[in-house]
Design an enzyme around this catalytic site. Structure first.
Site, mmCIF file in Angstrom:
data_model
loop_
_atom_site.group_PDB
_atom_site.id
_atom_site.type_symbol
_atom_site.label_atom_id
_atom_site.label_comp_id
_atom_site.label_asym_id
_atom_site.label_seq_id
_atom_site.Cartn_x
_atom_site.Cartn_y
_atom_site.Cartn_z
ATOM 1 N N ARG A 275 0.827 -1.203 0.000
ATOM 2 C CA ARG A 275 0.000 0.000 0.000
ATOM 3 C C ARG A 275 0.867 1.262 0.000
ATOM 4 O O ARG A 275 0.532 2.259 -0.642
ATOM 5 C CB ARG A 275 -0.931 -0.008 1.217
ATOM 6 C CG ARG A 275 -1.899 1.175 1.242
ATOM 7 C CD ARG A 275 -2.920 1.050 2.365
ATOM 8 N NE ARG A 275 -3.715 2.262 2.460
ATOM 9 C CZ ARG A 275 -3.784 3.043 3.525
ATOM 10 N NH1 ARG A 275 -3.095 2.740 4.617
ATOM 11 N NH2 ARG A 275 -4.530 4.122 3.530
ATOM 12 N N HIS B 12 0.442 4.042 -2.816
ATOM 13 C CA HIS B 12 0.035 5.411 -2.541
ATOM 14 C C HIS B 12 1.132 6.425 -2.831
ATOM 15 O O HIS B 12 0.842 7.580 -3.153
ATOM 16 C CB HIS B 12 -0.432 5.540 -1.088
ATOM 17 C CG HIS B 12 -1.838 5.093 -0.876
ATOM 18 N ND1 HIS B 12 -2.738 5.776 -0.100
ATOM 19 C CD2 HIS B 12 -2.502 4.010 -1.347
ATOM 20 C CE1 HIS B 12 -3.906 5.147 -0.109
ATOM 21 N NE2 HIS B 12 -3.779 4.059 -0.845
ATOM 22 N N TRP C 264 -10.466 -8.530 2.779
ATOM 23 C CA TRP C 264 -11.195 -8.898 1.556
ATOM 24 C C TRP C 264 -11.248 -10.419 1.376
ATOM 25 O O TRP C 264 -12.224 -10.945 0.852
ATOM 26 C CB TRP C 264 -10.505 -8.299 0.332
ATOM 27 C CG TRP C 264 -10.664 -6.836 0.132
ATOM 28 C CD1 TRP C 264 -11.675 -6.196 -0.540
ATOM 29 C CD2 TRP C 264 -9.776 -5.791 0.581
ATOM 30 N NE1 TRP C 264 -11.466 -4.829 -0.544
ATOM 31 C CE2 TRP C 264 -10.315 -4.563 0.136
ATOM 32 C CE3 TRP C 264 -8.587 -5.788 1.302
ATOM 33 C CZ2 TRP C 264 -9.696 -3.334 0.405
ATOM 34 C CZ3 TRP C 264 -7.973 -4.573 1.569
ATOM 35 C CH2 TRP C 264 -8.525 -3.361 1.122
#
Length: 311
Positions: A34, A38, A178
């Site tokens: 991540r 980002h 998820w």
């Protein structure tokens, strides 16, 4: 301390640091992915601004964006590696950490080149609002990703990164994983998105996410979740065929994900024939690394009304 440009030594230390039993699901891999995502996903094709070159998240203007909530932990976890290899730039370290993590968690090899240079000040930090907002739908995804130069197939492939990690209510406003194994890279995200019966649920944070509660699950087992942007992938007529293809063919997904993630971390970077980056914002020129920061994680400021994002 390693020799300058000994990226292999840095790779080995990143891989050795991934196991973290007391953090999330026992691995730093997802937060490193991540962080790489980002730090790169702020790119704007039209103005040729943003992207991974510069490591703008070191400054409050970017690091304090609510969309980057939680990434202070990922950055702090990499500080011991920065201390051991002070020559490497933060922009190279963050993107390399994501690439190493994906491979270590069973994912594909991602082509990676070093040479990114850290900004010397925050004058060219991109404006906030360039990262995805998980509460939105297909139009928003296209607005965000087309700006970077991605097409519909690439949007779906890149979203497959949701095979890793989880959401946190105190960061994005969403909560839960998820997939059942959030530290193993696979195409499970696409399979579950199509196969399970997802129901909307309003959270205490005020956000709505989609959940699946297994009737045979253990009492303390948390339900799986999907974001509104995830659900848009299987209902949009252009996105949906790629969801179906990736659910059926793991090798195809791995191949496409490798290509699109490599593209993501190179957005806005121009190299000469030798692979040297030629468009540096560092006024000193050359491969210059910013000094090491603190090992202590300091979180972003949260301004009321700003969108939360977690993609």
């Amino acid at each position: 301390m390693s020799k300058i440009m000994d990226y292999e030594a840095v790779r080995k230390d990143i891989a050795a640091a991934l196991k973290k039993p007391d953090y999330d699901d026992g691995s730093l891999g997802p937060v490193f992915v991540r962080l790489a995502w980002h730090s790169s996903g702020t790119y704007d094709l039209e103005s040729d601004t943003g992207g991974s070159n510069g490591a703008g998240m070191r400054y409050e203007a970017e690091g304090g964006d609510p969309a980057n909530a939680g990434l202070q932990h990922g950055r702090a976890f990499l500080e011991p590696i920065k201390e051991k290899h002070p020559w490497i730039t933060y922009s190279d370290l963050w993107t390399l950490a994501g690439v190493v993590a994906i491979k270590a968690m069973g994912g594909p090899d991602i082509p990676w080149q070093g040479g990114r240079t850290d900004m010397v000040d925050d004058s060219k930090v991109p404006p906030r609002g360039r990262l995805p907002d998980g509460t939105q739908g297909a139009d928003h995804l296209r607005f965000i990703f087309y700006r970077m130069g991605f097409n519909d197939q690439e949007i779906v492939a890149l979203t497959g990164g949701h095979n890793l990690g989880r959401c946190h209510g105190d960061r994005s406003g969403f909560e839960g994983p998820w997939v059942t194994n959030p530290t193993r890279f696979s195409n499970s995200f696409f399979k579950l998105l199509l196969e399970l019966d997802w129901k909307p649920r309003k959270l205490a944070t005020g956000m709505t996410q989609f959940v699946y509660e297994d009737p045979d699950a253990e009492e303390d087992e948390e339900p799986l979740m999907m974001l509104p942007t995830d659900m848009a992938l299987k209902t949009d007529p252009s996105f949906a065929p790629w969801v179906e293809k990736y659910a059926k063919d793991k090798d195809l997904f791995f191949d496409h994900f490798s290509k699109v993630f490599a593209k993501l971390i190179e957005l806005g970077i121009q190299r000469d024939a030798q692979g040297t980056i030629t468009n540096t914002d560092n006024k000193m020129g050359g491969y210059t690394s910013a000094p090491k920061k603190s090992n202590v994680a300091t979180g972003p400021s949260k301004s009321k009304g700003e969108p939360r994002a977690r993609l």
